[in-house]
Design an enzyme around this catalytic site. Structure first.
Site, short mmCIF file in Angstrom:
data_model
loop_
_atom_site.label_atom_id
_atom_site.label_comp_id
_atom_site.label_asym_id
_atom_site.label_seq_id
_atom_site.Cartn_x
_atom_site.Cartn_y
_atom_site.Cartn_z
N TYR A 1 0.85 -1.19 0.00
CA TYR A 1 0.00 0.00 0.00
C TYR A 1 0.89 1.24 0.00
O TYR A 1 1.47 1.61 1.02
CB TYR A 1 -0.92 0.01 1.23
CG TYR A 1 -1.76 -1.24 1.39
CD1 TYR A 1 -2.29 -1.89 0.28
CD2 TYR A 1 -2.01 -1.77 2.64
CE1 TYR A 1 -3.05 -3.04 0.42
CE2 TYR A 1 -2.78 -2.92 2.79
CZ TYR A 1 -3.30 -3.55 1.67
OH TYR A 1 -4.05 -4.68 1.82
N ARG B 1 -16.80 -1.95 0.06
CA ARG B 1 -16.18 -0.82 -0.64
C ARG B 1 -17.14 0.38 -0.73
O ARG B 1 -17.08 1.15 -1.67
CB ARG B 1 -15.70 -1.26 -2.02
CG ARG B 1 -14.69 -2.39 -1.97
CD ARG B 1 -14.19 -2.79 -3.35
NE ARG B 1 -13.37 -1.73 -3.95
CZ ARG B 1 -12.92 -1.78 -5.20
NH1 ARG B 1 -13.22 -2.81 -5.97
NH2 ARG B 1 -12.19 -0.78 -5.69
#
Length: 276
Positions: free
Chosen positions: A3, A168
């Site tokens: 990330y 999400r």
């Protein structure tokens, strides 16, 4: 480390400076952007916009190297939970887990975990090492793990760290029919964000709103609370785009849905059918 190409760990390292004894650090290994070895995963762009190929790579030397880099970025001498990011089909699970076991024996890692592992992969890995967790996707609309993985984890006392419990964002109620997505938003290509499914999920959420009004909570808080009350779920990993969202999310543990409320929610879930 995947990330932000290490930037996420560097940020965490700067934040926890002088507070190490007050936090637990969970990080991952096995997804490399600086090595063409292992199983090709996908192409992406780095922090400077350059094209980069990501590989699932979990050979012994790679894991040892990754751990040293993570410790450096995090400014610590140990990691509480070290998790493989994805299974690397080019590397035997035994080799991967032996490498992590060596890190535990040396004190650089305290506990071993995995991510995106099936019950079959867990069984294979556990022949070499003791695992305490499996991080997998799970939500009200994505309950595939309930068939095999949850029973296996309950039987073998492995905690499930559920990611994407809000699917999400769609289970927040903020993604309504006709929603305009930004260019490059990958959600539009997924099952849950097809126009007809957005409509169906919003109808489902509308049925839950009386509960949120009764308790004076948000849909997100209700969904998160439901998630952590499901069998085998040890925690819900919830994304946030602002401090306000973080503050809203953590209030999801200030209450507990009762048996009747859970029964009502589960009934609504059972009636939700998505278009595949």
């Amino acid at each position: 480390p995947a990330y932000g190409f290490g930037q996420s760990e560097e940020l965490i390292g700067s934040v926890i400076k002088s507070k190490r004894d007050k936090v637990q650090i969970l990080t991952k290994y096995g997804l490399r952007w600086n090595i063409k070895k292992g199983e090709f995963f996908f192409d992406t762009k780095d922090n400077q916009g350059n094209s980069v190929a990501m590989y699932r790579s979990s050979g012994k030397e790679s894991i040892i190297y990754e751990c040293e880099q993570s410790l450096r970025r995090l400014k610590t001498d140990y990691i509480d939970l070290y998790q493989i990011h994805w299974h690397d089909k080019t590397t035997p699970a035994r080799e991967t887990m032996e490498a992590v076991k060596s890190l535990i024996d040396s004190g650089k890692v305290r506990y071993a975990g995995v991510s995106n592992y099936s019950a079959e992969l867990l069984e294979e890995a556990r022949r070499t090492i003791s695992l305490c967790s499996d991080q997998v996707p799970y939500s009200m609309v994505n309950r595939a793990i309930e068939t095999d993985l949850v029973p296996y984890c309950l039987k073998n006392k492995i905690s499930i760290l559920a990611y994407s419990p809000l699917q999400r964002g769609i289970l927040t109620g903020k993604i309504t029919p006709g929603y305009t997505f930004n260019a490059g938003d990958s959600r539009v290509d997924t099952l849950y964000y097809q126009p007809e499914n957005i409509e169906r999920i919003n109808s489902f959420l509308s049925a839950l709103k009386p509960l949120t009004e009764k308790r004076a909570i948000t849909l997100s808080q209700l969904v998160i609370n439901w998630t952590i009350q499901q069998p085998g779920i040890a925690s819900a990993l919830v994304g946030a785009r602002s401090p306000q969202q973080v503050e809203e999310n953590v209030k999801a543990v200030d209450f507990m849905l009762d048996a009747e409320e859970l029964k009502f929610i589960n009934k609504q879930i059972s009636q939700l059918e998505l278009v595949h």
